[in-house]
Enzyme design. Sequence first.
Site, mmCIF file in Angstrom:
data_model
loop_
_atom_site.group_PDB
_atom_site.id
_atom_site.type_symbol
_atom_site.label_atom_id
_atom_site.label_comp_id
_atom_site.label_asym_id
_atom_site.label_seq_id
_atom_site.Cartn_x
_atom_site.Cartn_y
_atom_site.Cartn_z
ATOM 1 N N ASP A 54 0.815 -1.210 0.000
ATOM 2 C CA ASP A 54 0.000 0.000 0.000
ATOM 3 C C ASP A 54 0.854 1.269 0.000
ATOM 4 O O ASP A 54 0.331 2.379 -0.047
ATOM 5 C CB ASP A 54 -1.017 0.005 1.135
ATOM 6 C CG ASP A 54 -0.400 -0.164 2.511
ATOM 7 O OD1 ASP A 54 0.829 -0.321 2.612
ATOM 8 O OD2 ASP A 54 -1.164 -0.153 3.504
ATOM 9 N N SER A 55 2.185 1.083 -0.004
ATOM 10 C CA SER A 55 3.086 2.213 -0.238
ATOM 11 C C SER A 55 2.832 2.835 -1.605
ATOM 12 O O SER A 55 3.256 3.971 -1.865
ATOM 13 C CB SER A 55 4.541 1.750 -0.147
ATOM 14 O OG SER A 55 4.769 0.654 -1.019
ATOM 15 N N LYS A 122 -1.679 -9.878 3.203
ATOM 16 C CA LYS A 122 -0.893 -9.493 4.378
ATOM 17 C C LYS A 122 -1.517 -8.289 5.068
ATOM 18 O O LYS A 122 -1.341 -7.157 4.612
ATOM 19 C CB LYS A 122 0.557 -9.198 4.003
ATOM 20 C CG LYS A 122 1.443 -8.814 5.205
ATOM 21 C CD LYS A 122 2.907 -8.765 4.830
ATOM 22 C CE LYS A 122 3.253 -7.589 3.967
ATOM 23 N NZ LYS A 122 3.128 -6.293 4.691
ATOM 24 N N GLU A 191 9.584 -4.654 10.297
ATOM 25 C CA GLU A 191 10.011 -3.368 9.757
ATOM 26 C C GLU A 191 10.625 -2.515 10.859
ATOM 27 O O GLU A 191 10.045 -2.376 11.941
ATOM 28 C CB GLU A 191 8.852 -2.611 9.109
ATOM 29 C CG GLU A 191 9.286 -1.272 8.526
ATOM 30 C CD GLU A 191 8.212 -0.580 7.687
ATOM 31 O OE1 GLU A 191 8.446 0.576 7.292
ATOM 32 O OE2 GLU A 191 7.161 -1.203 7.431
#
Length: 293
Positions: A54-55, A122, A191
């Site tokens: 979704d970046s 995810k 992350e």
Amino acid sequence: MTAAPSSEKREKRTVTQIRASKATGEKMVYMSVPDYTSAKWAEMAGVDVAVVGDSLAMIAHGHPNTIPATMDMMVMHAQAIRRGAPDTFTLGCMPYQSYNTIDRALVNATRFMQEALTDAVKPQGGKSRAQILKALVDAGIPTASHIGLTPHTVATFGGFKIQGKTADAAFKILEDALAIEDAGCFMLEFEAVPARIAKLISEQLTIPTIGIGAGVGTDGQILLCHDLLGVFTDFKPKFTKRYARLTEVAVAGIKEYVREVKVGAFPDDDHSYGVNEAEYEKFAAMVENRRQV
């Protein structure tokens, strides 16, 4: 010299193979891609998993963060990515608030699987999302998750900050990781977690881990295509290594195009279509006759 990409059809990775990488020690390579062309690059280069991150709300749509991404936006991009990389395992990242209840998660994950033909989904989160993750798995949807710095909850962190710097914070990440494993997920992503912390947590798990800003001790790595190729240049995260500088090349090319158009050097004969001389003369005569009418 760099070898040309192989034209041989590749075999798409499977969930079973990804799970098995934990035991075999094979480092899996993930790359987040936003569109058809970058998906083709990923497949040609041999990336194991193309991630519909979704970046893309930031790099393809110009938003300041990932929050504005919607399911419609994600499905549209995922469909293009599937067309670009038909033989690459594709992982769809569920956007903000698309999985805040079990029912909503099931509906939206099904859209990824049915409409975009992704191979897995995810969401983000660990213990707090365990029931939702388990519901997806129980419904037969291959599911992964994302912990550490979770962009969907970045406001609660006070910004994009490294997670797990204290023992207590690291232990919470471990508990999240174990909850993800217990829910039946086939892999997880760290992350912005200290390298030694991510490595030690990964060693406690039976499912593979991938890292972005989490050091070399995870079972695989993920970077954004437009980050590693120097396409997206608004900012550069610490964990991104530039393997190319495509924006510099692109801007230089466009500048040359602008220059040639301005001076009348483009298009030249090599980039223009010709016409039969007799037909041209006939047409020119018709134009002249029209002027005299």
